[in-house]
Design a protein around this motif. Sequence first.
Motif, PDB file in Angstrom:
ATOM      1  N   ARG A   6      53.949  45.024  37.589  1.00 21.02           N
ATOM      2  CA  ARG A   6      52.406  44.410  37.614  1.00 21.02           C
ATOM      3  C   ARG A   6      52.800  42.907  37.523  1.00 21.02           C
ATOM      4  NH1 ARG A   6      48.190  47.706  38.153  1.00 21.02           N
ATOM      5  NH2 ARG A   6      48.599  49.801  37.385  1.00 21.02           N
ATOM      6  N   GLN A   7      51.752  42.265  37.839  1.00 25.50           N
ATOM      7  CA  GLN A   7      51.743  40.583  38.032  1.00 25.50           C
ATOM      8  C   GLN A   7      51.116  40.515  36.685  1.00 25.50           C
ATOM      9  OE1 GLN A   7      49.693  39.568  41.671  1.00 25.50           O
ATOM     10  NE2 GLN A   7      51.428  39.484  42.730  1.00 25.50           N
TER      11      GLN A   7
ATOM     12  N   ASP B 200      47.154  43.299  40.937  1.00 23.83           N
ATOM     13  CA  ASP B 200      48.295  43.362  41.597  1.00 23.83           C
ATOM     14  C   ASP B 200      48.122  44.299  42.529  1.00 23.83           C
ATOM     15  OD1 ASP B 200      50.774  43.840  42.521  1.00 23.83           O
ATOM     16  OD2 ASP B 200      51.898  44.332  40.818  1.00 23.83           O
TER      17      ASP B 200
ATOM     18  N   ARG C 284      53.264  45.445  48.530  1.00 21.86           N
ATOM     19  CA  ARG C 284      52.321  44.902  48.205  1.00 21.86           C
ATOM     20  C   ARG C 284      51.233  43.928  49.192  1.00 21.86           C
ATOM     21  NH1 ARG C 284      55.000  42.951  44.329  1.00 21.86           N
ATOM     22  NH2 ARG C 284      54.224  44.155  42.495  1.00 21.86           N
TER      23      ARG C 284
ATOM     24  N   TYR D 174      49.968  46.238  44.433  1.00 20.38           N
ATOM     25  CA  TYR D 174      50.957  47.303  44.571  1.00 20.38           C
ATOM     26  C   TYR D 174      50.461  48.521  44.548  1.00 20.38           C
ATOM     27  CZ  TYR D 174      55.549  49.244  44.557  1.00 20.38           C
ATOM     28  OH  TYR D 174      56.678  50.201  45.016  1.00 20.38           O
TER      29      TYR D 174
END
Length: 440
Positions: free
Chosen positions: A309-310, A316, A354, A318
Amino acid sequence: MSETPPNTLQYRFDGPEDAPVLILGPSLGTTWHMWDRQVPELSQHWRVFRFDLPGHGGAPAHPAGSVTELTRRLLATLDGLGVQRFGYAGCAFGGAVGMELALRHPERLASLALIAASPRFGTADEFRQRGVIVRTNGLDPIARSSPERWFTGGYAAAQPAITEWAVQMVRTTDPGCYIAACEALAAFDVRGELGRVGVPTLVLVGSDDQVTGPAEARTLVAGIPDARLAVVPGASHLVPVEQPAAVTDLLVRHFSTAWQSPHDSASTGQIPVQAPVAQPVAVPPQPALAPPAQAAPIAEIAPAPAVPRQGAGRPDPYDAGLKVRREVLGDAYVDQALARADEFSGDYQELLTRYAWGEVWDRPGLDRRARSCVTLTALVAGRHTDELAPHLRAALRNGLTPGEIKEVLLQAAVYCGVPAANSAFRVAQQVIREETTPQE
């Protein structure tokens, strides 16, 4: 019978108007007539409600692309009829609807029977492949192979009229609605939620079912807290048709004795419906049937792997990217790509997931058909033949027909050059042959 708006389902009632309601849900490719042999006995105890899937049995062809959407239409139909609480028995796709009801609308459900069902039906790739075959060849290949999936060999040979009925039932289904139902099953997966099913549940399966057999049934029983298992010998996938007496007896026994009291109507807004009085039911002895009992878990279901996770701020992409990547390229292809990743290439796979899939492919500006057209053209222009095959398969999954793919490649030949198109046509010819040839 009913007039059917797009947000509801075609249905019929049998049995006394003042009896509690019992719903029977059909399998993919069938109609409510798959329950004909159960109705005479069940309608003595319940107000039996049967429905057709969209485009099945002459129902209007308003495709439902998810089990959630189909369940919503079922509840809208029941709401219009004033039916608030009911028992539910569903076969295969109908069983998926039953699980959806138990998980998302438990206040409506008094008791549940899951027949030839599974918390996940095969793999997403299998159902998307079936959609490709139907889109290319129509429903005839699926119809001709239905008896061997639905019945044991001995039954199919001994009952040619029923076998032909099964073939015609599939053949007359609307192809678009069938494909949408395949997509719905491709996305259905409640393996991690079975512990939240809170109503008495009978899990019933044919001993010779090769589609969703005893292993899947035991997975359901292991995961659902108040579930019992019955294995019907000498039956395959469409067990209510192949062994009608045994299925009828088991349903009568289950719904007569396992009808959960309604929730508090003051807090739920539901209208209580009088449950049937539990009385002994004369059922012939069936020593070959497995006694209803808790089954030991056959496997541990691993939790989904954690995804990087960002930080705070923008979500995020992804998760969304991995979902889109799997839906477009197929689970098998993506699993192989991720499995090949090592310390050197892992960051690149994450970058692809992503940004290529989560950022670009998931944008709303173009649908997936259009994105497939653009991608195929770009691959031809760049002579990236090694990447062409998976994206040709993706184009078929995304709804392009072989004829439309041919037009894309012809267009590319004009603007990208004949030598590039030569290679593309060779790859496309092989992929389309593999993907659209019905499996024997």
